[in-house]
Write a protein that holds these residues in place. Structure first.
Motif, PDB file in Angstrom:
ATOM      1  N   THR A   3       0.916  -1.162  -0.245  1.00 10.79           N
ATOM      2  CA  THR A   3      -0.080   0.087   0.033  1.00 10.79           C
ATOM      3  C   THR A   3       0.897   1.182   0.095  1.00 10.79           C
ATOM      4  OG1 THR A   3      -0.108   0.083   2.504  1.00 10.79           O
ATOM      5  CG2 THR A   3      -1.833  -1.186   1.292  1.00 10.79           C
ATOM      6  N   MET A   4       0.291   2.215  -0.036  1.00 20.61           N
ATOM      7  CA  MET A   4       0.799   3.694  -0.140  1.00 20.61           C
ATOM      8  C   MET A   4       1.545   3.805   1.331  1.00 20.61           C
ATOM      9  SD  MET A   4      -1.774   6.358  -1.957  1.00 20.61           S
ATOM     10  CE  MET A   4      -2.728   5.700  -3.497  1.00 20.61           C
ATOM     11  N   ARG A   5       0.849   3.525   2.351  1.00 20.49           N
ATOM     12  CA  ARG A   5       1.367   3.631   3.657  1.00 20.49           C
ATOM     13  C   ARG A   5       2.571   2.483   3.705  1.00 20.49           C
ATOM     14  NH1 ARG A   5      -1.190   2.353   9.549  1.00 20.49           N
ATOM     15  NH2 ARG A   5       0.473   3.728  10.732  1.00 20.49           N
ATOM     16  N   ASP A   6       2.580   1.536   3.129  1.00 18.44           N
ATOM     17  CA  ASP A   6       3.799   0.423   3.478  1.00 18.44           C
ATOM     18  C   ASP A   6       4.924   0.832   2.769  1.00 18.44           C
ATOM     19  OD1 ASP A   6       1.933  -1.426   4.458  1.00 18.44           O
ATOM     20  OD2 ASP A   6       1.528  -2.497   2.616  1.00 18.44           O
ATOM     21  N   ARG A   7       4.521   1.874   1.752  1.00 19.26           N
ATOM     22  CA  ARG A   7       5.708   2.430   0.849  1.00 19.26           C
ATOM     23  C   ARG A   7       6.338   3.663   1.571  1.00 19.26           C
ATOM     24  NH1 ARG A   7       6.591   2.286  -4.707  1.00 19.26           N
ATOM     25  NH2 ARG A   7       5.345   0.479  -4.587  1.00 19.26           N
ATOM     26  N   PHE A   8       5.743   4.418   2.409  1.00 22.13           N
ATOM     27  CA  PHE A   8       5.932   5.749   3.136  1.00 22.13           C
ATOM     28  C   PHE A   8       7.317   5.452   3.914  1.00 22.13           C
ATOM     29  CE2 PHE A   8       5.693   8.486   6.740  1.00 22.13           C
ATOM     30  CZ  PHE A   8       6.058   9.470   6.057  1.00 22.13           C
ATOM     31  N   ALA A   9       7.389   4.468   4.573  1.00 26.90           N
ATOM     32  CA  ALA A   9       8.480   4.474   5.658  1.00 26.90           C
ATOM     33  C   ALA A   9       9.747   3.980   5.012  1.00 26.90           C
ATOM     34  CB  ALA A   9       8.102   3.403   6.864  1.00 26.90           C
ATOM     35  N   PRO A  10       9.812   3.195   4.084  1.00 25.51           N
ATOM     36  CA  PRO A  10      11.098   2.878   3.400  1.00 25.51           C
ATOM     37  C   PRO A  10      11.571   3.961   2.455  1.00 25.51           C
ATOM     38  CG  PRO A  10       9.671   1.031   3.184  1.00 25.51           C
ATOM     39  CD  PRO A  10       8.920   2.086   3.850  1.00 25.51           C
ATOM     40  N   THR A  31       5.746   4.163  14.234  1.00 26.09           N
ATOM     41  CA  THR A  31       7.143   4.338  14.904  1.00 26.09           C
ATOM     42  C   THR A  31       8.031   3.314  14.421  1.00 26.09           C
ATOM     43  OG1 THR A  31       6.313   3.611  16.918  1.00 26.09           O
ATOM     44  CG2 THR A  31       6.391   5.940  16.423  1.00 26.09           C
ATOM     45  N   ASP A  32       7.441   1.681  14.395  1.00 23.86           N
ATOM     46  CA  ASP A  32       8.413   0.612  14.352  1.00 23.86           C
ATOM     47  C   ASP A  32       9.233   0.598  12.980  1.00 23.86           C
ATOM     48  OD1 ASP A  32       7.789  -0.035  16.941  1.00 23.86           O
ATOM     49  OD2 ASP A  32       6.200  -1.897  16.185  1.00 23.86           O
ATOM     50  N   ALA A  33       8.332   1.070  11.922  1.00 22.40           N
ATOM     51  CA  ALA A  33       8.853   1.033  10.659  1.00 22.40           C
ATOM     52  C   ALA A  33      10.078   2.090  10.575  1.00 22.40           C
ATOM     53  CB  ALA A  33       7.741   1.359   9.488  1.00 22.40           C
ATOM     54  N   PHE A  34      10.364   3.144  11.549  1.00 21.54           N
ATOM     55  CA  PHE A  34      11.437   4.165  11.146  1.00 21.54           C
ATOM     56  C   PHE A  34      12.421   3.792  12.620  1.00 21.54           C
ATOM     57  CE2 PHE A  34       8.245   6.419   9.243  1.00 21.54           C
ATOM     58  CZ  PHE A  34       8.863   7.112   8.234  1.00 21.54           C
ATOM     59  N   ARG A  35      12.568   2.726  13.131  1.00 23.63           N
ATOM     60  CA  ARG A  35      13.597   2.233  14.174  1.00 23.63           C
ATOM     61  C   ARG A  35      14.835   1.912  13.466  1.00 23.63           C
ATOM     62  NH1 ARG A  35      11.166  -2.496  16.478  1.00 23.63           N
ATOM     63  NH2 ARG A  35      10.167  -1.192  17.684  1.00 23.63           N
ATOM     64  N   ASP A  36      15.168   1.645  12.309  1.00 22.96           N
ATOM     65  CA  ASP A  36      16.534   1.503  11.848  1.00 22.96           C
ATOM     66  C   ASP A  36      17.301   2.773  11.517  1.00 22.96           C
ATOM     67  OD1 ASP A  36      16.499  -1.099  12.208  1.00 22.96           O
ATOM     68  OD2 ASP A  36      15.918  -1.740  10.197  1.00 22.96           O
ATOM     69  N   VAL A  37      16.215   3.639  10.926  1.00 22.45           N
ATOM     70  CA  VAL A  37      16.844   5.042  10.341  1.00 22.45           C
ATOM     71  C   VAL A  37      16.821   5.897  11.541  1.00 22.45           C
ATOM     72  CG1 VAL A  37      14.263   5.870   9.905  1.00 22.45           C
ATOM     73  CG2 VAL A  37      16.578   6.777   8.373  1.00 22.45           C
ATOM     74  N   ALA A  38      16.096   5.730  12.659  1.00 21.08           N
ATOM     75  CA  ALA A  38      16.060   6.397  13.620  1.00 21.08           C
ATOM     76  C   ALA A  38      17.569   6.425  14.305  1.00 21.08           C
ATOM     77  CB  ALA A  38      15.027   6.459  14.659  1.00 21.08           C
ATOM     78  N   ALA A  39      17.980   5.043  14.266  1.00 14.17           N
ATOM     79  CA  ALA A  39      19.187   4.798  14.875  1.00 14.17           C
ATOM     80  C   ALA A  39      20.471   5.522  14.115  1.00 14.17           C
ATOM     81  CB  ALA A  39      19.509   3.238  14.792  1.00 14.17           C
TER      82      ALA A  39
END
Length: 307
Positions: A3-10, A31-39
């Protein structure tokens, strides 16, 4: 297909890696989808928790600090709940930023009316200077997100939805596209409504325009389509949010041209049964069957008037 939302975080994560001005503000959702980039970028990925007014205010603050903020949560919590902050923190202060919503008009019916936002674009219409993107496919959503982040210091709203057309089209963050040409009228399909409109208008002889950027409204393309259809035409605007949101803009574009405009979209009456997405779409007359009935009826009435 994602979905569009699935695509948003990557997509947003790649933008954060590529663009040192980019920042994202979350309000507990996603927030979980941004854990790696947040690090990797802890100073540019900010979660304020369930404090949507603060999220918008923090986004404006990041703009003042020289960053390009992207504020993300459900549309009802991003546009409706913190509307005063959008009006004052961005608008009154003359600041730019990007709002990216999820859940659209009724993507998650089980969440109830608190999680539905058919009036978001109409509400932003009360403010000056907002660009509004309504992608119809995840590929288009990623392209328009990149346009939004790269758009200098503009104020941009990107509206994501689970509804999607089967195929992506090339989008440029600007004008309308002609998908089908005809002589009996013009139908403007916004974002994820295109496939339903194409199915609904098969054999009706209408021009179909496709819009993924609705503000600014591309009145020039609409006018040219009307002129091609005979200099005066019936125009139907099919939007995945509150019905009639863009009818004034269409009328303004055709002020000196004989025409009629019908606005189709989400009705004002609240549907109080949760149901499923497709059931809400049909109940508002936005599936192919409902659209064909209303579009053909409108065109037939116009033909009788001019006969």
């Amino acid at each position: 297909m994602d979905t569009m939302r699935d695509r948003f975080a990557p997509a947003m994560s790649r933008i954060l890696d590529e663009d040192p001005r980019a920042a994202v503000v979350l309000a507990a959702i996603g927030t979980d989808a941004f854990r790696d980039v947040a690090a990797r970028h802890p100073d540019r990925v900010i979660n304020v928790g369930i404090r949507e007014q603060l999220a918008v205010g923090a986004g404006a603050g990041l703009t003042l600090a020289g960053l390009r903020p992207v504020v993300h949560t459900f549309a009802s919590f991003l546009v409706e709940r913190p509307f005063e902050q959008i009006k004052l923190d961005f608008g009154h202060q003359g600041l730019g930023g990007v709002l990216v919503s999820a859940a659209a008009s009724f993507d998650w019916p089980a969440g109830g009316y608190t999680h539905m936002s058919p009036g978001d674009v109409a509400l932003l219409d009360t403010l000056d200077g907002w660009t509004v993107h309504v992608p119809g496919h995840p590929d288009e959503a990623e392209t328009l997100l990149r346009h939004a982040v790269a758009a200098g210091d503009d104020k941009v709203y990107v509206r994501l939805s689970v509804q999607s057309n089967a195929q992506a089209r090339p989008v440029d963050g600007a004008g309308f596209q002609t998908v089908r040409e005809g002589r009996t009228g013009v139908v403007l399909a916004v974002g994820p409504m295109l496939d339903e409109v194409l199915a609904a208008t098969e054999g009706l002889g209408v021009t179909v325009l496709y819009a993924t950027t609705v503000r600014p409204f591309d009145g020039g393309s609409l006018r040219r389509a009307v002129e091609t259809a005979g200099g005066g035409a019936d125009v139907v605007v099919v939007e995945p949010y509150l019905e009639g949101t863009s009818t004034a803009a269409a009328n303004d574009a055709l002020a000196d041209v004989p025409h009629r405009v019908l606005g189709l979209g989400v009705g004002r009456q609240e549907l109080r049964r949760y149901g499923q997405f497709d059931e809400h779409l049909a109940a508002h007359g936005l599936d192919a069957v409902g659209l064909r009935e209303r579009i053909s009826g409108f065109l037939s009435a116009g033909a009788r008037v001019t006969a």
